[in-house]
Enzyme design. Structure first.
Site, short mmCIF file in Angstrom:
data_model
loop_
_atom_site.label_atom_id
_atom_site.label_comp_id
_atom_site.label_asym_id
_atom_site.label_seq_id
_atom_site.Cartn_x
_atom_site.Cartn_y
_atom_site.Cartn_z
N HIS A 83 37.18 46.19 38.02
CA HIS A 83 37.34 44.86 38.38
C HIS A 83 36.09 44.23 38.44
CE1 HIS A 83 39.00 47.10 41.31
NE2 HIS A 83 40.05 46.89 42.22
N SER A 94 44.68 46.87 51.11
CA SER A 94 43.20 45.87 50.20
C SER A 94 44.31 44.39 50.40
CB SER A 94 44.15 45.55 48.68
OG SER A 94 43.63 44.88 48.11
N SER A 95 43.39 43.18 50.31
CA SER A 95 44.13 42.02 50.13
C SER A 95 44.79 41.16 49.15
CB SER A 95 42.77 40.87 49.63
OG SER A 95 42.10 41.32 48.66
N CYS A 96 44.89 42.12 48.40
CA CYS A 96 46.56 42.19 47.08
C CYS A 96 47.91 41.99 47.65
CB CYS A 96 46.15 42.69 45.90
SG CYS A 96 46.81 44.57 46.07
N LYS A 111 50.30 49.42 49.18
CA LYS A 111 49.54 49.66 49.98
C LYS A 111 50.56 48.97 51.50
CE LYS A 111 45.37 51.06 48.82
NZ LYS A 111 44.63 52.30 48.98
N LEU A 148 35.51 44.28 46.88
CA LEU A 148 34.61 45.00 47.02
C LEU A 148 33.95 45.57 45.90
CD1 LEU A 148 36.10 47.35 49.23
CD2 LEU A 148 34.87 45.63 50.19
N PRO A 204 40.81 45.49 53.05
CA PRO A 204 39.11 44.80 52.89
C PRO A 204 40.02 43.43 51.51
CG PRO A 204 39.41 46.96 52.11
CD PRO A 204 40.69 46.43 52.57
N THR A 205 39.54 42.54 51.25
CA THR A 205 38.83 41.51 50.06
C THR A 205 38.18 42.36 49.40
OG1 THR A 205 37.98 39.68 49.56
CG2 THR A 205 36.36 40.52 51.36
N ARG A 239 37.53 33.99 44.24
CA ARG A 239 37.51 35.48 45.14
C ARG A 239 36.25 35.19 46.10
NH1 ARG A 239 41.55 35.98 42.21
NH2 ARG A 239 42.18 36.33 40.90
N TYR A 273 50.54 48.10 43.40
CA TYR A 273 49.22 48.61 44.24
C TYR A 273 49.74 48.20 45.29
CZ TYR A 273 44.68 49.29 45.24
OH TYR A 273 43.57 49.42 46.32
O1 GFB Z 1 38.32 41.97 40.03
P1 GFB Z 1 39.47 41.97 39.52
O2 GFB Z 1 40.41 42.52 38.26
O3 GFB Z 1 40.52 41.34 40.53
O4 GFB Z 1 39.33 40.40 38.49
P2 GFB Z 1 41.32 40.77 41.10
C1 GFB Z 1 39.48 39.65 39.39
C2 GFB Z 1 38.91 38.35 38.61
O5 GFB Z 1 37.82 37.90 37.77
C3 GFB Z 1 40.62 38.11 37.53
C4 GFB Z 1 38.76 37.37 36.05
O6 GFB Z 1 40.56 36.18 37.60
C5 GFB Z 1 39.57 38.54 35.91
O7 GFB Z 1 40.24 37.59 35.54
N1 GFB Z 1 37.71 38.93 35.09
C6 GFB Z 1 36.77 37.74 34.46
C7 GFB Z 1 38.11 39.76 35.56
N2 GFB Z 1 36.36 39.01 33.40
C8 GFB Z 1 37.12 40.37 34.09
C9 GFB Z 1 36.86 41.44 33.69
O8 GFB Z 1 35.62 41.74 32.54
N3 GFB Z 1 37.03 42.31 34.08
C10 GFB Z 1 38.21 42.00 35.20
N4 GFB Z 1 38.56 43.04 35.52
N5 GFB Z 1 38.41 41.01 36.03
C11 GFB Z 1 42.60 42.97 41.34
C12 GFB Z 1 44.31 44.12 42.00
O9 GFB Z 1 43.05 42.14 41.66
O10 GFB Z 1 41.37 43.00 43.39
C13 GFB Z 1 43.53 45.30 42.49
O11 GFB Z 1 44.27 44.37 41.01
C14 GFB Z 1 43.23 45.64 43.97
O12 GFB Z 1 45.09 45.80 42.28
C15 GFB Z 1 41.42 43.84 43.77
O13 GFB Z 1 43.66 45.00 44.94
C16 GFB Z 1 40.76 43.34 45.35
O14 GFB Z 1 41.61 40.31 42.02
O15 GFB Z 1 42.27 39.92 40.45
#
Ligand code: GFB
Length: 325
Positions: free
Chosen positions: A185, A113-115, A146, A172, A169-170, A215, A142
């Site tokens: 996500h 993962s990109s994280c 990874k 998805l 991956p970035t 993102r 996580y």
């Molecule tokens: O998709 P997400 O949870 O992944 O959140 P991350 C991306 C952004 O979207 C954050 C915002 O800035 C969130 O605050 N966001 C807005 C929301 N509304 C929402 C919502 O309703 N739900 C969610 N989930 N986000 C993940 C990692 O981070 O990236 C994982 O936690 C993984 O481990 C993944 O690596 C690729 O990009 O922040």
């Protein structure tokens, strides 16, 4: 262009995690290759169980393994379940990678993962920035798992000469995503929330955080295509990034999702929720130089993802894990 060529013809390819978003896309993509696809059902073979994993691999003896099984989730799930994200992922990786080596699998693709990259890595993020700084706290559990997985691949290469590779991956999205309201996500969360708000004629809908984080979003079938490309053409110790090169702010992204869904109300940013990492644009020049590129723009991919949500109905609503990304 790529000098390395691995012929999948007639090979037995085990896709671990075939029920998840990424694993199922890889199965769809591999179906167009002249290879035999192997999958294991969780009820018979739990990849969290070392004995069951070893027995399955001994019985089926694949030529190649794609490790797409993982405990995954968005920022909310990562924050709420650190033990699950750290321990389940470490366990699955240990079981699958160790047992693959034990039964003689010479080629394995691990999905990270990109994280894994530092929170304040130089942008766009090059593979060399791994372990050069502190991680983003919302997903460090996580990320640590990874990183351990990709290090296992490197260790098996160094000690035993195994051709184990890692792709990073970035973010998805696409068919087969997890639409849990709190644990998903951002793409799946907003598709669902905006759809429900549209049905309820709600005047406004919440978007987590400030809307300012940037993102990059890759359609999952493009990711699957990249995985097959890497299986055929990549054989290096270093991980390789997979992304689009395009980024959007969460605010812009939310507006695109609202448009795809046809939700006309107001978007309200809930700043009590975390933003996570401010920016994580991957530098994909290593992959591009081999000759692969993504095909699906967000404008094309979001309607397909929406279709999957509407088509799947409640099918995914309570699933919390089992795809890698
Ligand atoms: O998709 P997400 O949870 O992944 O959140 P991350 C991306 C952004 O979207 C954050 C915002 O800035 C969130 O605050 N966001 C807005 C929301 N509304 C929402 C919502 O309703 N739900 C969610 N989930 N986000 C993940 C990692 O981070 O990236 C994982 O936690 C993984 O481990 C993944 O690596 C690729 O990009 O922040």
């Amino acid at each position: 262009m790529c000098p390395f060529n691995y012929d999948l013809t007639g090979k037995k390819v085990f896709v671990a995690g075939h029920r998840g978003m990424v694993g199922s896309a890889i199965v769809r993509r591999l179906a167009t290759e002249d290879c035999e696809i192997l999958t294991a059902e969780r009820k018979d073979t739990d990849l969290l169980n070392e004995e069951q994993t070893r027995r399955w691999l001994e019985r089926h003896r694949p030529d190649t393994v794609v490790l797409a099984a993982a405990k995954v989730g968005g920022i909310g799930a990562n924050n709420a379940l650190p033990v699950d994200f750290l321990c389940e992922n470490m366990r699955i990786q240990l079981n699958v990678i160790q047992s693959s080596h034990a039964v003689g699998v010479d080629r394995l693709l691990f999905l990270g993962s990109s994280c894994i990259y530092p929170k304040f890595a130089k942008q766009p993020i090059n593979e060399d920035s791994l372990l050069s700084g502190a991680l983003e706290p919302t997903n460090e559990w996580y990320a640590i798992a990874k990183i351990a997985g990709l290090k296992m691949c490197q260790a098996y290469r160094q000690q035993f000469g195994r051709d184990y590779i890692s792709a990073m991956p970035t973010n998805l999205y696409g068919p087969g995503d997890n639409y849990h309201p709190e644990h998903s996500h951002v793409p799946a969360a907003l598709l669902r929330r905006f759809h429900e708000a549209k049905l309820a004629d709600a005047p406004s809908v919440a978007v987590w955080g400030t809307g300012t984080p940037l993102r990059e979003f890759l359609y999952v079938d493009d990711m699957a295509d990249a995985c097959v490309f890497l299986l055929k053409h990549y054989s290096e110790r270093e991980p390789i990034n997979v992304g689009t090169g395009d980024e959007v702010s969460i605010g812009q992204f939310a507006a695109m999702v609202a448009e795809a869904v046809g939700y006309l109300g107001k978007l309200e940013f809930d700043t009590s929720k975390p933003d996570g990492t401010p920016r994580k644009l991957l530098d994909c020049s290593r992959l591009l130089s081999l000759g692969w590129k993504p095909k699906t723009s967000l404008q094309e991919g979001l309607p397909k993802a929406l279709h999957d949500f509407l088509d799947g109905g409640g099918r995914h609503l309570h699933v919390t894990s089992d795809a890698a990304e």
